[in-house]
Design an enzyme around this catalytic site. Structure first.
Site, PDB file in Angstrom:
ATOM      1  N   VAL A  12      38.535  39.407  45.500  1.00 28.78           N
ATOM      2  CA  VAL A  12      39.642  39.591  44.420  1.00 28.78           C
ATOM      3  C   VAL A  12      40.279  41.017  44.920  1.00 28.78           C
ATOM      4  O   VAL A  12      41.082  41.462  44.235  1.00 28.78           O
ATOM      5  CB  VAL A  12      38.829  39.804  43.247  1.00 28.78           C
ATOM      6  CG1 VAL A  12      37.842  38.810  42.701  1.00 28.78           C
ATOM      7  CG2 VAL A  12      38.065  41.197  43.204  1.00 28.78           C
ATOM      8  N   LEU A  14      41.215  44.578  45.950  1.00 28.36           N
ATOM      9  CA  LEU A  14      40.816  45.839  45.363  1.00 28.36           C
ATOM     10  C   LEU A  14      40.896  45.916  43.867  1.00 28.36           C
ATOM     11  O   LEU A  14      42.063  46.816  43.553  1.00 28.36           O
ATOM     12  CB  LEU A  14      41.512  47.216  46.207  1.00 28.36           C
ATOM     13  CG  LEU A  14      41.030  47.301  47.757  1.00 28.36           C
ATOM     14  CD1 LEU A  14      41.761  48.562  48.065  1.00 28.36           C
ATOM     15  CD2 LEU A  14      39.652  47.671  47.801  1.00 28.36           C
ATOM     16  N   HIS A  15      40.511  45.170  43.236  1.00 29.28           N
ATOM     17  CA  HIS A  15      40.445  45.076  41.787  1.00 29.28           C
ATOM     18  C   HIS A  15      39.084  44.923  41.126  1.00 29.28           C
ATOM     19  O   HIS A  15      38.238  44.644  41.872  1.00 29.28           O
ATOM     20  CB  HIS A  15      41.360  43.792  41.244  1.00 29.28           C
ATOM     21  CG  HIS A  15      42.850  43.791  41.865  1.00 29.28           C
ATOM     22  ND1 HIS A  15      43.581  44.324  41.427  1.00 29.28           N
ATOM     23  CD2 HIS A  15      43.412  43.099  43.106  1.00 29.28           C
ATOM     24  CE1 HIS A  15      44.982  44.424  41.929  1.00 29.28           C
ATOM     25  NE2 HIS A  15      44.620  43.622  42.939  1.00 29.28           N
ATOM     26  N   ALA A  16      39.119  45.326  40.035  1.00 33.10           N
ATOM     27  CA  ALA A  16      38.007  45.395  39.089  1.00 33.10           C
ATOM     28  C   ALA A  16      36.725  46.102  40.054  1.00 33.10           C
ATOM     29  O   ALA A  16      36.851  47.144  40.260  1.00 33.10           O
ATOM     30  CB  ALA A  16      37.594  43.908  38.844  1.00 33.10           C
ATOM     31  N   PRO A  18      35.463  45.809  42.907  1.00 29.91           N
ATOM     32  CA  PRO A  18      35.606  46.345  44.281  1.00 29.91           C
ATOM     33  C   PRO A  18      36.446  47.825  44.146  1.00 29.91           C
ATOM     34  O   PRO A  18      36.002  48.719  44.898  1.00 29.91           O
ATOM     35  CB  PRO A  18      36.252  45.352  45.159  1.00 29.91           C
ATOM     36  CG  PRO A  18      35.846  44.080  44.350  1.00 29.91           C
ATOM     37  CD  PRO A  18      35.392  44.432  43.084  1.00 29.91           C
TER      38      PRO A  18
END
Length: 89
Positions: A12, A14-16, A18
């Site tokens: 995904v 560098l979102h949510a 991570p």
């Protein structure tokens, strides 16, 4: 100033989750760490919002930078995280 180039491994980007893990680790370091893609201005790696607005996706190369005492070790730690699949950890 020290820099590390690293490829984002999380599916995904560098979102949510991570982004939260990287921001928490960056904020815990003794030096300020920035992160950027080649075509963007650097943002603070310790900021979840900054990481998410960076738009770093899976397979993108990012540049981590820091200076000061402990910068190299801090960058090594963050580079290892970014290069890991944080989606399932």
């Amino acid at each position: 100033m020290f820099e590390r180039r690293v490829t984002v491994a999380s599916k995904v980007g560098l979102h949510a989750r991570p982004a939260a893990l990287v921001a928490k680790a960056a904020a815990a370091q003794p030096v300020k760490i920035t992160i950027r893609k080649d075509d963007t201005d650097p943002v603070e790696a310790g900021s979840i919002l900054g990481l998410m607005t960076l738009g770093a996706g899976h397979g993108d190369e990012v540049v981590l930078a820091a200076e000061g005492e402990g910068a190299e070790a801090a960058l090594d730690h963050l580079a290892q995280l970014v290069a890991s699949d944080l989606d399932h950890n």
